[in-house]
Design an enzyme around this catalytic site. Sequence first.
Site, PDB file in Angstrom:
ATOM      1  N   HIS A  18       0.871  -1.183   0.000  1.00  0.00           N
ATOM      2  CA  HIS A  18       0.000   0.000   0.000  1.00  0.00           C
ATOM      3  C   HIS A  18       0.907   1.232   0.000  1.00  0.00           C
ATOM      4  O   HIS A  18       2.014   1.181   0.554  1.00  0.00           O
ATOM      5  CB  HIS A  18      -0.844  -0.052   1.281  1.00  0.00           C
ATOM      6  CG  HIS A  18      -1.916   0.975   1.384  1.00  0.00           C
ATOM      7  ND1 HIS A  18      -1.679   2.270   1.761  1.00  0.00           N
ATOM      8  CD2 HIS A  18      -3.254   0.890   1.174  1.00  0.00           C
ATOM      9  CE1 HIS A  18      -2.828   2.944   1.792  1.00  0.00           C
ATOM     10  NE2 HIS A  18      -3.798   2.122   1.435  1.00  0.00           N
ATOM     11  N   ASP A  37       3.082  -4.551   8.144  1.00  0.00           N
ATOM     12  CA  ASP A  37       1.872  -3.748   8.003  1.00  0.00           C
ATOM     13  C   ASP A  37       0.686  -4.698   8.155  1.00  0.00           C
ATOM     14  O   ASP A  37       0.368  -5.472   7.257  1.00  0.00           O
ATOM     15  CB  ASP A  37       1.895  -3.074   6.624  1.00  0.00           C
ATOM     16  CG  ASP A  37       0.595  -2.334   6.314  1.00  0.00           C
ATOM     17  OD1 ASP A  37      -0.337  -2.395   7.140  1.00  0.00           O
ATOM     18  OD2 ASP A  37       0.522  -1.720   5.236  1.00  0.00           O
ATOM     19  N   GLN A  42      -4.447  -5.060   6.990  1.00  0.00           N
ATOM     20  CA  GLN A  42      -5.444  -5.963   6.401  1.00  0.00           C
ATOM     21  C   GLN A  42      -5.445  -7.348   7.036  1.00  0.00           C
ATOM     22  O   GLN A  42      -6.285  -8.171   6.674  1.00  0.00           O
ATOM     23  CB  GLN A  42      -5.207  -6.097   4.886  1.00  0.00           C
ATOM     24  CG  GLN A  42      -5.401  -4.818   4.110  1.00  0.00           C
ATOM     25  CD  GLN A  42      -6.843  -4.305   4.108  1.00  0.00           C
ATOM     26  OE1 GLN A  42      -7.782  -5.036   4.413  1.00  0.00           O
ATOM     27  NE2 GLN A  42      -7.005  -3.037   3.784  1.00  0.00           N
ATOM     28  N   LYS A  51     -10.455  -0.360  10.428  1.00  0.00           N
ATOM     29  CA  LYS A  51     -10.652  -1.588   9.627  1.00  0.00           C
ATOM     30  C   LYS A  51     -10.995  -2.763  10.559  1.00  0.00           C
ATOM     31  O   LYS A  51     -11.310  -3.857  10.100  1.00  0.00           O
ATOM     32  CB  LYS A  51      -9.399  -1.903   8.820  1.00  0.00           C
ATOM     33  CG  LYS A  51      -9.083  -0.817   7.773  1.00  0.00           C
ATOM     34  CD  LYS A  51      -7.907  -1.213   6.934  1.00  0.00           C
ATOM     35  CE  LYS A  51      -7.266  -0.044   6.215  1.00  0.00           C
ATOM     36  NZ  LYS A  51      -8.002   0.436   5.054  1.00  0.00           N
ATOM     37  N   CYS A  75      -4.719   2.469  -3.707  1.00  0.00           N
ATOM     38  CA  CYS A  75      -3.456   2.959  -3.118  1.00  0.00           C
ATOM     39  C   CYS A  75      -2.327   1.963  -3.348  1.00  0.00           C
ATOM     40  O   CYS A  75      -1.462   1.778  -2.467  1.00  0.00           O
ATOM     41  CB  CYS A  75      -3.605   3.260  -1.632  1.00  0.00           C
ATOM     42  SG  CYS A  75      -4.742   4.592  -1.305  1.00  0.00           S
TER      43      CYS A  75
END
Length: 422
Positions: free
Chosen positions: A139, A216, A219, A242, A380
């Site tokens: 991202h 990261d 997600q 999220k 993104c």
Amino acid sequence: MTTTTTKPRGSQAVKAPAFDSAAIRSDFPLLQTQSHGKPLAYLDNAATSQKPQAVIAAAARYYTTYNANIHRGVYKLSVDATAAYEAAREKVARFINAPSEREIVFVRGATEAVNLVAATWGMENIHSGDEIILSEMEHHSNIVPWQLLAQRTGAVIKVISISQRGELSMDHYAQLLSDRTRLVALTHVSNALGTINPIERIVSMAKARGIPVLIDGAQSVPHLAIDVRKIGCDFFVFSGHKLYAPTGIGVLWAKGELLENMPPYQGGGDMISTVSFAGSTWNDIPHKFEAGTPHISGAIGLGVAIDYLGGIGMDAIAEYEHDLLLYATKQLNRIPGLQIIGTAPEKAAVISFIMENIHPHDIGTIVDGEGVAIRTGHHCCQPLMDHYNIAATARASLAFYNNREDVDRLVAAVEKVKEVFN
Ligand code: PLP
């Protein structure tokens, strides 16, 4: 909501009760609404998730019954607000199995967390000629902060390539690791492809060379049980919104000794121990990194979202979403001219697709008319789009409150797109 107990993956001994998706759905007020006069099928969970009533109520309760600034007041409201804020920090620590709540820094989101690490740890530890390894599927939030750092320091960014299916090339990764590598920064789950990266292997390969790793988790946290100790990384970042929590709250987890040695990110109230014009000294971690009044209701809401997910169980969520992903993949694959982008065998509940001679924005607009909310664009991830030589995809991303009916409505809406363009 009827809660389900979680079943250890692979265990035949305990059969998990059926996942009560209808009851879960009724916990989310926004899912009861209509869009264009049709029941809403919300399939843009990778962008942001809907919030359960418990999270909404917790924020309202804070503002109606104990709104006060934290850490500074001696009166009851402030003491109560501080206790709730710090309790949320403890919940986050337990949720990702962090060794200590002192290692949980509240930030605005994954983006701010990566920027924090780049601007503090990065500026201290990365120098001219040093290399930072990223991947083609990152991202922009896990690319641009490192580019800014590279511009400031003269560091070099190296990029792991991916296969057509959307899997990281582990051979290429192994080739890129070198004595010049100072950091590996990778996404756990791709927001545009759904690929779940083998991060434990990735971390152990870096660790064999003493290289720090940032993961990261924006997600992965909503879909998989996270254990930062098992992953073995040094930094782990994610966003609350999220994870069924409010916007504007997120988490940086980092190993305590790293946080202790990192300089502050921003200066201001709460991050100091003493201030004089001769110089200032810093508060203990994690407060050293939380300058100014934080998003108190957001942190409290994040804690409640974590409680809510705990009532269902992350393993049960992962199992349910995996079934739904398989169903959605099968149904979408039946549509002639539709191509799924991202077909790695290990995937979280994200399906990106393109359709012959139809722009993704047209797909998004037409399915929206049917009450189906999906995202279209580059997500993104422009370098990833370049890899596939496309400008955009349409993306349906699922959550545990989605069901087969949502998927069927997406499929019917996509069939309609075909009719319009035929
Ligand atoms: N990383 C990944 C993989 C994402 O999908 C996102 C958001 O979509 C981010 C980082 C940035 O998250 P935020 O905008 O909440 O900071």
